[in-house]
Design a protein around this motif. Structure first.
Motif, PDB file in Angstrom:
ATOM      1  N   GLY A   1     -14.970  39.863  69.405  1.00 30.13           N
ATOM      2  CA  GLY A   1     -13.719  39.718  68.663  1.00 30.13           C
ATOM      3  C   GLY A   1     -13.522  40.871  67.692  1.00 30.13           C
ATOM      4  N   HIS A   2     -12.886  40.584  66.570  1.00 29.56           N
ATOM      5  CA  HIS A   2     -12.512  41.609  65.595  1.00 29.56           C
ATOM      6  C   HIS A   2     -13.739  42.337  65.030  1.00 29.56           C
ATOM      7  N   ARG A   3     -14.695  41.573  64.542  1.00 32.01           N
ATOM      8  CA  ARG A   3     -15.874  42.182  63.916  1.00 32.01           C
ATOM      9  C   ARG A   3     -16.773  42.854  64.964  1.00 32.01           C
ATOM     10  N   GLY A   4     -16.937  42.163  66.082  1.00 28.63           N
ATOM     11  CA  GLY A   4     -17.801  42.715  67.126  1.00 28.63           C
ATOM     12  C   GLY A   4     -17.243  44.013  67.678  1.00 28.63           C
TER      13      GLY A   4
ATOM     14  N   CYS B   1     -20.444  40.492  76.120  1.00 31.73           N
ATOM     15  CA  CYS B   1     -20.225  39.132  76.612  1.00 31.73           C
ATOM     16  C   CYS B   1     -19.330  38.371  75.654  1.00 31.73           C
ATOM     17  N   ASP B   2     -18.404  37.602  76.204  1.00 28.02           N
ATOM     18  CA  ASP B   2     -17.555  36.734  75.385  1.00 28.02           C
ATOM     19  C   ASP B   2     -17.125  35.561  76.250  1.00 28.02           C
ATOM     20  N   ILE B   3     -16.927  34.425  75.603  1.00 26.90           N
ATOM     21  CA  ILE B   3     -16.451  33.248  76.329  1.00 26.90           C
ATOM     22  C   ILE B   3     -15.048  33.523  76.890  1.00 26.90           C
TER      23      ILE B   3
ATOM     24  N   GLY C   1     -10.962  38.032  78.994  1.00 28.55           N
ATOM     25  CA  GLY C   1      -9.930  39.022  78.669  1.00 28.55           C
ATOM     26  C   GLY C   1     -10.304  39.793  77.416  1.00 28.55           C
ATOM     27  N   ARG C   2     -10.826  39.073  76.412  1.00 29.53           N
ATOM     28  CA  ARG C   2     -11.173  39.739  75.156  1.00 29.53           C
ATOM     29  C   ARG C   2     -12.365  40.684  75.355  1.00 29.53           C
ATOM     30  N   ALA C   3     -13.307  40.289  76.206  1.00 27.63           N
ATOM     31  CA  ALA C   3     -14.451  41.177  76.474  1.00 27.63           C
ATOM     32  C   ALA C   3     -13.951  42.494  77.088  1.00 27.63           C
TER      33      ALA C   3
ATOM     34  N   VAL D   1     -18.363  33.119  66.864  1.00 30.69           N
ATOM     35  CA  VAL D   1     -18.003  32.141  65.836  1.00 30.69           C
ATOM     36  C   VAL D   1     -19.292  31.607  65.195  1.00 30.69           C
ATOM     37  N   ASP D   2     -19.295  31.437  63.867  1.00 32.11           N
ATOM     38  CA  ASP D   2     -20.518  31.107  63.127  1.00 32.11           C
ATOM     39  C   ASP D   2     -21.314  29.937  63.736  1.00 32.11           C
ATOM     40  N   GLY D   3     -20.608  28.866  64.097  1.00 29.21           N
ATOM     41  CA  GLY D   3     -21.272  27.651  64.565  1.00 29.21           C
ATOM     42  C   GLY D   3     -21.978  27.807  65.895  1.00 29.21           C
ATOM     43  N   THR D   4     -21.841  28.964  66.553  1.00 32.30           N
ATOM     44  CA  THR D   4     -22.503  29.190  67.845  1.00 32.30           C
ATOM     45  C   THR D   4     -23.648  30.210  67.750  1.00 32.30           C
ATOM     46  N   HIS D   5     -23.857  30.819  66.588  1.00 30.70           N
ATOM     47  CA  HIS D   5     -24.864  31.888  66.477  1.00 30.70           C
ATOM     48  C   HIS D   5     -26.255  31.425  66.930  1.00 30.70           C
ATOM     49  N   HIS D   6     -26.642  30.193  66.502  1.00 35.39           N
ATOM     50  CA  HIS D   6     -28.019  29.722  66.728  1.00 35.39           C
ATOM     51  C   HIS D   6     -28.416  29.781  68.200  1.00 35.39           C
TER      52      HIS D   6
ATOM     53  N   ARG E   1      -7.288  30.550  61.093  1.00 37.55           N
ATOM     54  CA  ARG E   1      -8.210  30.842  62.206  1.00 37.55           C
ATOM     55  C   ARG E   1      -9.232  29.725  62.417  1.00 37.55           C
ATOM     56  N   TRP E   2     -10.250  29.971  63.274  1.00 35.44           N
ATOM     57  CA  TRP E   2     -11.272  28.959  63.559  1.00 35.44           C
ATOM     58  C   TRP E   2     -12.034  28.543  62.302  1.00 35.44           C
ATOM     59  N   HIS E   3     -11.989  29.378  61.303  1.00 35.41           N
ATOM     60  CA  HIS E   3     -12.691  29.100  60.045  1.00 35.41           C
ATOM     61  C   HIS E   3     -12.215  27.800  59.405  1.00 35.41           C
TER      62      HIS E   3
ATOM     63  N   ASN F   1     -19.983  28.125  53.501  1.00 37.88           N
ATOM     64  CA  ASN F   1     -20.943  28.778  54.388  1.00 37.88           C
ATOM     65  C   ASN F   1     -20.379  30.117  54.876  1.00 37.88           C
ATOM     66  N   HIS F   2     -19.221  30.065  55.512  1.00 34.37           N
ATOM     67  CA  HIS F   2     -18.679  31.294  56.110  1.00 34.37           C
ATOM     68  C   HIS F   2     -18.482  32.398  55.066  1.00 34.37           C
ATOM     69  N   LYS F   3     -17.815  32.072  53.967  1.00 34.41           N
ATOM     70  CA  LYS F   3     -17.500  33.102  52.966  1.00 34.41           C
ATOM     71  C   LYS F   3     -18.571  33.174  51.879  1.00 34.41           C
TER      72      LYS F   3
ATOM     73  N   LEU G   1      -6.187  41.989  71.094  1.00 30.61           N
ATOM     74  CA  LEU G   1      -7.426  41.195  71.124  1.00 30.61           C
ATOM     75  C   LEU G   1      -7.156  39.711  71.358  1.00 30.61           C
ATOM     76  N   TYR G   2      -6.136  39.185  70.674  1.00 27.12           N
ATOM     77  CA  TYR G   2      -5.947  37.725  70.677  1.00 27.12           C
ATOM     78  C   TYR G   2      -4.728  37.272  71.489  1.00 27.12           C
ATOM     79  N   ALA G   3      -3.523  37.751  71.126  1.00 29.32           N
ATOM     80  CA  ALA G   3      -2.312  37.223  71.786  1.00 29.32           C
ATOM     81  C   ALA G   3      -2.373  37.463  73.292  1.00 29.32           C
TER      82      ALA G   3
HETATM   83  N1  LIG Z   1     -20.157  40.682  57.352  1.00 28.12           N
HETATM   84  C1  LIG Z   1     -18.849  40.659  57.242  1.00 28.12           C
HETATM   85  O1  LIG Z   1     -18.310  41.195  56.291  1.00 28.12           O
HETATM   86  C2  LIG Z   1     -18.039  39.958  58.299  1.00 28.12           C
HETATM   87  C3  LIG Z   1     -16.652  40.174  58.401  1.00 28.12           C
HETATM   88  C4  LIG Z   1     -15.957  39.504  59.403  1.00 28.12           C
HETATM   89  C5  LIG Z   1     -16.613  38.635  60.255  1.00 28.12           C
HETATM   90  N2  LIG Z   1     -17.952  38.457  60.132  1.00 28.12           N
HETATM   91  C6  LIG Z   1     -18.675  37.547  61.050  1.00 28.12           C
HETATM   92  O2  LIG Z   1     -18.574  38.072  62.366  1.00 28.12           O
HETATM   93  C7  LIG Z   1     -18.525  37.010  63.330  1.00 28.12           C
HETATM   94  C8  LIG Z   1     -17.273  37.175  64.193  1.00 28.12           C
HETATM   95  O3  LIG Z   1     -16.121  37.066  63.380  1.00 28.12           O
HETATM   96  P1  LIG Z   1     -14.706  37.642  63.861  1.00 28.12           P
HETATM   97  O4  LIG Z   1     -13.868  37.770  62.655  1.00 28.12           O
HETATM   98  O5  LIG Z   1     -14.925  38.820  64.720  1.00 28.12           O
HETATM   99  O6  LIG Z   1     -14.162  36.423  64.737  1.00 28.12           O
HETATM  100  P2  LIG Z   1     -13.330  36.522  66.107  1.00 28.12           P
HETATM  101  O7  LIG Z   1     -12.718  35.202  66.305  1.00 28.12           O
HETATM  102  O8  LIG Z   1     -12.466  37.715  66.089  1.00 28.12           O
HETATM  103  O9  LIG Z   1     -14.468  36.794  67.195  1.00 28.12           O
HETATM  104  C9  LIG Z   1     -15.370  35.828  67.624  1.00 28.12           C
HETATM  105  C10 LIG Z   1     -15.558  36.020  69.118  1.00 28.12           C
HETATM  106  O10 LIG Z   1     -16.567  35.120  69.571  1.00 28.12           O
HETATM  107  C11 LIG Z   1     -16.157  34.608  70.823  1.00 28.12           C
HETATM  108  N3  LIG Z   1     -16.855  33.334  71.047  1.00 28.12           N
HETATM  109  C12 LIG Z   1     -16.694  32.179  70.373  1.00 28.12           C
HETATM  110  N4  LIG Z   1     -17.531  31.248  70.852  1.00 28.12           N
HETATM  111  C13 LIG Z   1     -18.235  31.820  71.840  1.00 28.12           C
HETATM  112  C14 LIG Z   1     -19.259  31.375  72.716  1.00 28.12           C
HETATM  113  N5  LIG Z   1     -19.703  30.107  72.671  1.00 28.12           N
HETATM  114  N6  LIG Z   1     -19.754  32.230  73.617  1.00 28.12           N
HETATM  115  C15 LIG Z   1     -19.306  33.519  73.661  1.00 28.12           C
HETATM  116  N7  LIG Z   1     -18.335  34.001  72.852  1.00 28.12           N
HETATM  117  C16 LIG Z   1     -17.811  33.174  71.948  1.00 28.12           C
HETATM  118  C17 LIG Z   1     -14.642  34.456  70.699  1.00 28.12           C
HETATM  119  O11 LIG Z   1     -14.001  34.377  71.948  1.00 28.12           O
HETATM  120  C18 LIG Z   1     -14.301  35.715  69.928  1.00 28.12           C
HETATM  121  O12 LIG Z   1     -14.011  36.785  70.788  1.00 28.12           O
HETATM  122  C19 LIG Z   1     -18.552  35.726  62.527  1.00 28.12           C
HETATM  123  O13 LIG Z   1     -19.860  35.236  62.460  1.00 28.12           O
HETATM  124  C20 LIG Z   1     -18.101  36.141  61.144  1.00 28.12           C
HETATM  125  O14 LIG Z   1     -18.628  35.307  60.134  1.00 28.12           O
HETATM  126  C21 LIG Z   1     -18.664  39.105  59.175  1.00 28.12           C
END
Ligand SMILES: NC(=O)c1ccc[n+]([C@@H]2O[C@H](COP(=O)([O-])OP(=O)(O)OC[C@H]3O[C@@H](n4cnc5c(N)ncnc54)[C@H](O)[C@@H]3O)[C@@H](O)[C@H]2O)c1
Length: 454
Positions: free
Chosen positions: A50-53, A75-77, A80-82, A116-121, A208-210, A221-223, A286-288
């Motif tokens: 997504g945006h950060r990645g 890799c992304d779920i 299209g975004r990948a 998304v944070d809740g999936t990191h683990h 957003r998902w947040h 947690n997130h912020k 990325l999104y629309a």
């Molecule tokens: N350190 C910082 O300053 C900072 C800034 C922004 C975001 N972040 C972190 O970066 C991470 C991503 O945030 P973002 O803003 O890019 O969000 P985002 O929504 O733009 O990107 C998240 C991506 O994860 C994908 N995704 C979700 N669930 C999935 C799964 N089960 N399997 C595979 N892909 C999956 C989504 O399709 C999406 O492309 C978050 O953990 C966020 O907390 C950190």
């Protein structure tokens, strides 16, 4: 349509057996992360494009660290975004929707977790199990069970986790750390820390998902994991107990009208929070353009009734070294920034920052150190636009260019640091729900230490 982010997934690491706390959680960058100087680039894979990645870990890493690392898989779920991310990054690797398949086929040495944070683990544990080092975005995870799963996976693995706590690298915050380490205000006894998100940036979390606890663990947690990590790092101690208050009284159900999202909204003329995403080409791509795959709406309505996070939060933290902290987070302030003050036995250190204001602000950050019975000294540090105040490039230099760089301010965050930042937010959430204080040692097998273990 709710994004499929919280879909149930196979639990990759079975054991949640409690074991001795923290013994293997050493505070150093893994040797295996050191980029080869012999011509072989380190093989990177990314989950969550997504945006950060795609941006901070994608385009910039390809452009600025291409001599040291190369992407072998994305890799992304959302397929299209990948693909969109791959084009934006200028990468030439294959894309996947299945994480294990990506690891098996591309054999990365390091996996970057930016979902998304809740999936990191899930991805952290699986990457370790499959023999990869991990760089994970903060917050490392969103609840105590997921955290224990990560801690258990780490104990079984020789590979290492870096948590991208970038806020530590901002020059002003580094200066504060230096002053505190020098004992400039004596022994610290308490901290006042208040963070204000404005009606632009703050509102964006509710679009957003947040906005969903399952995805973000709430903004505690997130912020606030950024802020709690800063506290843990500045204080060099670990949180022992947390008592918190919180509510949702502005966004979500607290409004007379609502829609699904801004673009088709018939009420845009009368909504102060209308946001025109179509003006941002990158976000549209990325999104629309990829909504058809997962139904995720980046410009969701801030008045949606499914919002189940808090928009005002107040947290009291007692550290194992007896420092007590008063923290708050506000999400609909007219201006953005924070104020922090450390009270010490010899004086007080104040710092305030106003960022992203619609009006001109000073080109420097200021720290005020005031001695008891003495004078105030003002220290000015030039502000750096973008990249989280210049923090992101400094953190990436350390990770990708030269992990052997000395770390006198102990800015590199390991898995224990990531855990402690998460635990304060999780404890605060439980405290708000139950009305009672929460002991950090009741949440996982980590036992808080008065002096943060090396
Ligand atoms: N350190 C910082 O300053 C900072 C800034 C922004 C975001 N972040 C972190 O970066 C991470 C991503 O945030 P973002 O803003 O890019 O969000 P985002 O929504 O733009 O990107 C998240 C991506 O994860 C994908 N995704 C979700 N669930 C999935 C799964 N089960 N399997 C595979 N892909 C999956 C989504 O399709 C999406 O492309 C978050 O953990 C966020 O907390 C950190």
């Amino acid at each position: 349509m709710k994004p499929e982010y919280t879909m149930s997934r196979r639990e990759f690491v079975a054991s949640t057996t409690k074991a001795a706390a923290g013994a293997v959680l050493i505070n150093q960058l893994p040797a295996s992360l050191i980029a080869s100087t012999g011509g072989n680039k380190r093989r990177l894979a990314m989950i969550g494009t997504g945006h950060r990645g795609s941006g901070m870990w994608g385009t910039s890493v390809v452009k600025d660290y291409g001599d040291y690392v190369e992407f072998v898989g994305l890799c992304d779920i959302n397929p299209g975004r990948a693909e969109t991310a791959k084009k934006m990054m200028g990468a030439s690797c294959p894309t996947f929707t299945n994480f294990e398949e990506m690891i098996l086929k591309t054999k990365p040495e390091t996996v970057i977790v930016t979902t998304v944070d809740g999936t990191h683990h899930t991805f952290i544990a699986k990457a370790l199990e499959m023999g990869c080092d991990v760089i994970t975005e903060k917050p490392m995870t969103t609840d105590e069970k997921k955290l224990q799963l990560i801690l258990d996976a780490q104990k079984k693995s020789k590979n290492k986790i870096i948590v991208a706590h970038n806020y530590r690298y901002t020059p002003t915050r580094a200066k504060i750390k230096e002053l505190l380490m020098q004992g400039r205000i004596g022994r610290i006894t308490s901290v006042d820390f208040h963070w204000y998100l404005n009606v632009y940036h703050g509102a964006d979390y509710f679009r957003r998902w947040h906005r969903l606890r399952d995805c973000s663990g709430t903004l505690l947690n997130h912020k606030a994991s950024h802020h709690f990590d800063l506290l843990n790092w500045w204080l060099e101690s670990e949180p022992m107990s947390v008592h918190a208050l919180g509510g949702l009284e502005f966004y979500g159900k607290n409004h007379e009208f609502r829609s699904t999202n801004c673009r088709p909204c018939p009420l845009k003329d009368k909504c102060q929070f209308y946001w025109d995403m179509t003006k941002d080409k990158r976000l549209m791509a990325l999104y629309a353009d990829n909504e058809k795959y997962d139904g995720y709406l980046r410009d969701g309505c801030v008045w949606k009734e499914d919002i189940d996070i808090f928009d005002k939060m107040a947290v009291q933290i007692l550290y194992a070294n007896k420092v007590q902290v008063s923290y708050s987070l506000t999400t609909y302030s007219p201006y953005e920034g924070y104020r922090i003050a450390f009270n010490g036995t010899k004086g007080r250190l104040d710092h305030w920052m106003h960022e992203k204001q619609p009006w001109p602000t000073d080109p420097y950050d200021e720290i005020q150190v005031t001695d008891n019975f003495g004078q105030a000294e003002f220290i000015r540090i030039p502000t750096i636009e973008g990249n989280h105040g210049g923090a992101d490039p400094l953190m990436k230099d350390k990770i990708f260019k030269d992990p052997t760089l000395p770390d006198p301010l102990r800015q590199a965050a390991n898995v224990r640091d990531g855990a402690m930042a998460v635990l304060i937010g999780v404890a605060a959430r439980h405290s708000i729900d139950s009305g009672k204080p929460v002991a950090i040692s009741d949440l996982t097998d980590l036992v808080p230490q008065a002096v943060k273990p090396e």
